[in-house]
Design a protein around this motif. Structure first.
Motif, PDB file in Angstrom:
ATOM      1  N   ARG A  52       0.853  -1.185   0.000  1.00  0.00           N
ATOM      2  CA  ARG A  52       0.000   0.000   0.000  1.00  0.00           C
ATOM      3  C   ARG A  52       0.886   1.230   0.000  1.00  0.00           C
ATOM      4  NH1 ARG A  52      -0.798   1.121   5.906  1.00  0.00           N
ATOM      5  NH2 ARG A  52       0.009  -0.687   6.989  1.00  0.00           N
ATOM      6  N   ILE A  53       0.286   2.378  -0.297  1.00  0.00           N
ATOM      7  CA  ILE A  53       1.024   3.641  -0.285  1.00  0.00           C
ATOM      8  C   ILE A  53       0.331   4.549   0.721  1.00  0.00           C
ATOM      9  CG2 ILE A  53       1.882   5.603  -1.647  1.00  0.00           C
ATOM     10  CD1 ILE A  53       1.434   3.939  -4.184  1.00  0.00           C
ATOM     11  N   GLY A  54       1.077   5.042   1.698  1.00  0.00           N
ATOM     12  CA  GLY A  54       0.459   5.933   2.672  1.00  0.00           C
ATOM     13  C   GLY A  54       1.338   6.157   3.876  1.00  0.00           C
ATOM     14  N   ALA A  55       0.670   6.547   4.969  1.00  0.00           N
ATOM     15  CA  ALA A  55       1.369   6.925   6.189  1.00  0.00           C
ATOM     16  C   ALA A  55       1.591   5.707   7.088  1.00  0.00           C
ATOM     17  CB  ALA A  55       0.538   7.956   6.946  1.00  0.00           C
ATOM     18  N   VAL A  56       2.769   5.645   7.688  1.00  0.00           N
ATOM     19  CA  VAL A  56       3.075   4.611   8.684  1.00  0.00           C
ATOM     20  C   VAL A  56       3.189   5.313  10.033  1.00  0.00           C
ATOM     21  CG1 VAL A  56       4.640   2.756   9.368  1.00  0.00           C
ATOM     22  CG2 VAL A  56       4.417   3.364   6.944  1.00  0.00           C
ATOM     23  N   ILE A  62       0.177   7.780  18.455  1.00  0.00           N
ATOM     24  CA  ILE A  62      -1.236   8.013  18.133  1.00  0.00           C
ATOM     25  C   ILE A  62      -2.153   7.355  19.165  1.00  0.00           C
ATOM     26  CG2 ILE A  62      -0.754   8.382  15.687  1.00  0.00           C
ATOM     27  CD1 ILE A  62      -2.029   5.600  15.136  1.00  0.00           C
ATOM     28  N   GLY A  63      -1.589   7.028  20.329  1.00  0.00           N
ATOM     29  CA  GLY A  63      -2.434   6.613  21.448  1.00  0.00           C
ATOM     30  C   GLY A  63      -2.457   5.127  21.750  1.00  0.00           C
ATOM     31  N   TRP A  64      -1.774   4.325  20.935  1.00  0.00           N
ATOM     32  CA  TRP A  64      -1.751   2.878  21.186  1.00  0.00           C
ATOM     33  C   TRP A  64      -0.481   2.572  21.969  1.00  0.00           C
ATOM     34  CZ3 TRP A  64      -5.981   0.060  19.677  1.00  0.00           C
ATOM     35  CH2 TRP A  64      -6.851   0.707  18.798  1.00  0.00           C
ATOM     36  N   THR A  93      -3.900  -7.375  14.352  1.00  0.00           N
ATOM     37  CA  THR A  93      -3.347  -6.698  13.179  1.00  0.00           C
ATOM     38  C   THR A  93      -2.435  -7.576  12.333  1.00  0.00           C
ATOM     39  OG1 THR A  93      -1.543  -5.788  14.484  1.00  0.00           O
ATOM     40  CG2 THR A  93      -3.491  -4.383  14.181  1.00  0.00           C
ATOM     41  N   HIS A  94      -1.798  -8.569  12.932  1.00  0.00           N
ATOM     42  CA  HIS A  94      -1.112  -9.577  12.134  1.00  0.00           C
ATOM     43  C   HIS A  94      -1.211 -10.899  12.873  1.00  0.00           C
ATOM     44  CE1 HIS A  94       2.601  -6.629  11.824  1.00  0.00           C
ATOM     45  NE2 HIS A  94       1.692  -6.086  12.586  1.00  0.00           N
TER      46      HIS A  94
ATOM     47  N   ILE B  12      -4.061  10.723   9.687  1.00  0.00           N
ATOM     48  CA  ILE B  12      -3.700   9.396  10.192  1.00  0.00           C
ATOM     49  C   ILE B  12      -4.796   8.378   9.877  1.00  0.00           C
ATOM     50  CG2 ILE B  12      -3.316   8.072  12.323  1.00  0.00           C
ATOM     51  CD1 ILE B  12      -1.967  10.801  13.339  1.00  0.00           C
ATOM     52  N   LEU B  15      -5.160   8.185   5.635  1.00  0.00           N
ATOM     53  CA  LEU B  15      -4.043   8.106   4.693  1.00  0.00           C
ATOM     54  C   LEU B  15      -3.093   6.955   4.949  1.00  0.00           C
ATOM     55  CD1 LEU B  15      -2.543  11.534   3.593  1.00  0.00           C
ATOM     56  CD2 LEU B  15      -3.496   9.683   2.256  1.00  0.00           C
ATOM     57  N   GLN B  16      -3.602   5.857   5.541  1.00  0.00           N
ATOM     58  CA  GLN B  16      -2.711   4.719   5.762  1.00  0.00           C
ATOM     59  C   GLN B  16      -2.670   3.789   4.548  1.00  0.00           C
ATOM     60  OE1 GLN B  16      -2.630   2.920   9.741  1.00  0.00           O
ATOM     61  NE2 GLN B  16      -3.592   4.762  10.534  1.00  0.00           N
ATOM     62  N   GLY B  17      -3.294   4.206   3.489  1.00  0.00           N
ATOM     63  CA  GLY B  17      -3.259   3.433   2.252  1.00  0.00           C
ATOM     64  C   GLY B  17      -4.013   4.187   1.196  1.00  0.00           C
ATOM     65  N   GLU B 145      -2.974  -6.651   8.410  1.00  0.00           N
ATOM     66  CA  GLU B 145      -3.614  -5.383   8.032  1.00  0.00           C
ATOM     67  C   GLU B 145      -3.281  -4.382   9.121  1.00  0.00           C
ATOM     68  OE1 GLU B 145      -6.309  -4.352   5.134  1.00  0.00           O
ATOM     69  OE2 GLU B 145      -4.672  -3.066   5.816  1.00  0.00           O
ATOM     70  N   MET B 146      -2.080  -3.821   8.988  1.00  0.00           N
ATOM     71  CA  MET B 146      -1.551  -2.983  10.046  1.00  0.00           C
ATOM     72  C   MET B 146      -2.076  -1.558   9.922  1.00  0.00           C
ATOM     73  SD  MET B 146       0.496  -3.180  12.620  1.00  0.00           S
ATOM     74  CE  MET B 146      -0.454  -1.978  13.478  1.00  0.00           C
ATOM     75  N   LYS B 147      -3.357  -1.382  10.271  1.00  0.00           N
ATOM     76  CA  LYS B 147      -3.897  -0.018  10.241  1.00  0.00           C
ATOM     77  C   LYS B 147      -4.552   0.270  11.570  1.00  0.00           C
ATOM     78  CE  LYS B 147      -4.828   0.207   5.280  1.00  0.00           C
ATOM     79  NZ  LYS B 147      -5.869   0.070   4.275  1.00  0.00           N
ATOM     80  N   LEU B 148      -4.106   1.297  12.243  1.00  0.00           N
ATOM     81  CA  LEU B 148      -4.705   1.684  13.516  1.00  0.00           C
ATOM     82  C   LEU B 148      -5.119   3.148  13.428  1.00  0.00           C
ATOM     83  CD1 LEU B 148      -2.126   0.099  16.001  1.00  0.00           C
ATOM     84  CD2 LEU B 148      -4.432  -0.708  15.552  1.00  0.00           C
ATOM     85  N   GLU B 149      -6.344   3.445  13.870  1.00  0.00           N
ATOM     86  CA  GLU B 149      -6.794   4.850  13.839  1.00  0.00           C
ATOM     87  C   GLU B 149      -6.167   5.613  15.005  1.00  0.00           C
ATOM     88  OE1 GLU B 149      -9.830   3.001  16.641  1.00  0.00           O
ATOM     89  OE2 GLU B 149      -8.511   2.342  15.023  1.00  0.00           O
ATOM     90  N   ALA B 150      -6.116   6.931  14.881  1.00  0.00           N
ATOM     91  CA  ALA B 150      -5.591   7.764  15.974  1.00  0.00           C
ATOM     92  C   ALA B 150      -6.530   7.652  17.167  1.00  0.00           C
ATOM     93  CB  ALA B 150      -5.470   9.209  15.521  1.00  0.00           C
ATOM     94  N   ARG B 151      -5.954   7.491  18.341  1.00  0.00           N
ATOM     95  CA  ARG B 151      -6.766   7.295  19.539  1.00  0.00           C
ATOM     96  C   ARG B 151      -6.626   8.440  20.510  1.00  0.00           C
ATOM     97  NH1 ARG B 151      -7.357   1.807  22.918  1.00  0.00           N
ATOM     98  NH2 ARG B 151      -9.149   1.078  21.762  1.00  0.00           N
ATOM     99  N   LEU B 152      -5.958   9.505  20.093  1.00  0.00           N
ATOM    100  CA  LEU B 152      -5.729  10.626  21.035  1.00  0.00           C
ATOM    101  C   LEU B 152      -6.741  11.734  20.784  1.00  0.00           C
ATOM    102  CD1 LEU B 152      -1.872  10.943  21.077  1.00  0.00           C
ATOM    103  CD2 LEU B 152      -3.348  10.120  22.877  1.00  0.00           C
TER     104      LEU B 152
END
Lengths: 157, 152
Positions: A52-56, A62-64, A93-94, B12, B15-17, B145-152
């Motif tokens: 995929r293309i995007g933000a890591v 981000i709170g986790w 997640t994996h 965040i 835009l994770q994909g 599927e490593m996508k986590l939303e912002a939680r703050l």
């Protein structure tokens, strides 16, 4: 995959340029047209070479703040049937099957869980435990306490 | 950690994909988010500088190019932890590395362009650190599927 694709990977593995026309900038760097960069990136994406293309994001930022690698010793003849069910839980997640390293490491099923607290992670681990039932002999959860490195793939130029 | 703005959270979470491949991709995304192209670019720059994002761009699946990803671990004596971290992280083949609470207290992912590159990297780490590397290659992938939303 040819030498130009490889040059494209080397040029973009650290990230896309933060400019209005990033694909054209990459093209200038490796000596091909921006349209050609876009055509090849699309082909790499369609072929699954680009996932995929995007933000890591940095999970912690981000709170986790609790990130646990749950590990399970699941009887061999059940692990391939149960693994996909664990992977399908919305909070995993994996999830992978990996070899044991006996006697130090009896676990063959790995599933990552995340939360704002360790309590949240252990509650998620309990759900996995319930799903595995008698097929699971022993389990553990390894919390990360520090990111030591997170650059992602780096192949040589 | 810096506080996230509403725009940061939008970036965040959206835009994770699926970042577009087109001439002005940032402009296209910015329009979708209701901000200007410039604001998006500046926000991304700041999120990267503040290490809220570790990267922005394509994520490559090296196995589809003949390469390999392998999870590996070390049991590092506490007194040597910093030294061993530096030795392991020095290898470009080490894509991620995490400290974890366990006797196996360092867990890293090796990503190499060839299958043989893994054994080479493992041998190099064992030689440099004098510690045994436990390698856990995946035998089956059940889900990623490593996508986590912002939680703050």
């Amino acid at each position: 995959m040819d030498e130009i694709d490889r040059a494209l990977i080397v040029a973009t593995q650290g990230g896309l340029p933060l400019v209005a026309r990033p694909y054209h900038t990459i093209g200038e760097q490796i000596g091909i047209a921006g349209e050609e960069v876009m055509r090849r990136m699309q082909a790499l994406l369609n072929g699954g070479i680009i996932r995929r293309i995007g933000a890591v994001p940095n999970h912690y930022a981000i709170g986790w703040t609790a990130n646990g690698m749950t590990v399970w010793d699941v009887v061999d003849d059940k692990v391939d049937q149960l693994g996909p069910l664990v992977g399908a839980l919305p909070f995993v997640t994996h999830s992978y099957r990996r070899p044991r390293a006996l006697p130090a490491w009896p676990y063959n099923l790995f599933a990552m869980v995340h939360g704002s607290s360790r309590e949240e992670c252990s509650a998620k681990a309990l759900e996995i435990r319930a799903m595995l039932g008698d097929a699971c002999r022993t389990n553990d959860i390894l919390y990360s306490t520090r990111i030591l490195k997170k650059t992602g793939l780096r192949i040589g130029a | 950690m810096p506080e996230l703005t509403a725009v940061d959270r939008q970036i965040i979470d959206n835009l994770q994909g699926e970042f577009p491949i087109c001439e002005r991709p940032y402009a296209e995304v910015a329009e979708r988010l209701g901000i200007s192209e410039n604001e998006l670019l500046q926000s991304l720059e700041r999120l990267l500088a503040d290490k809220v994002l570790t990267r922005f761009g394509p994520m490559y699946q090296i196995e589809r190019m003949g390469g390999a990803f392998v999870l590996a671990a070390l049991a590092v004596p506490e007194t040597r932890y910093e030294e061993v971290t530096a030795l392991v992280n020095a290898l470009p083949q080490v894509a991620h590395n995490y400290r974890r609470e366990h006797a196996l207290n360092m867990w890293f992912v090796l990503a190499t362009e060839t299958q043989g590159g893994i054994a080479e990297a493992v041998a190099r780490i064992e030689r440099d650190t004098g510690l045994a590397v436990y390698a856990f290659p995946k035998e089956r992938e059940f889900f990623v599927e490593m996508k986590l939303e912002a939680r703050l």
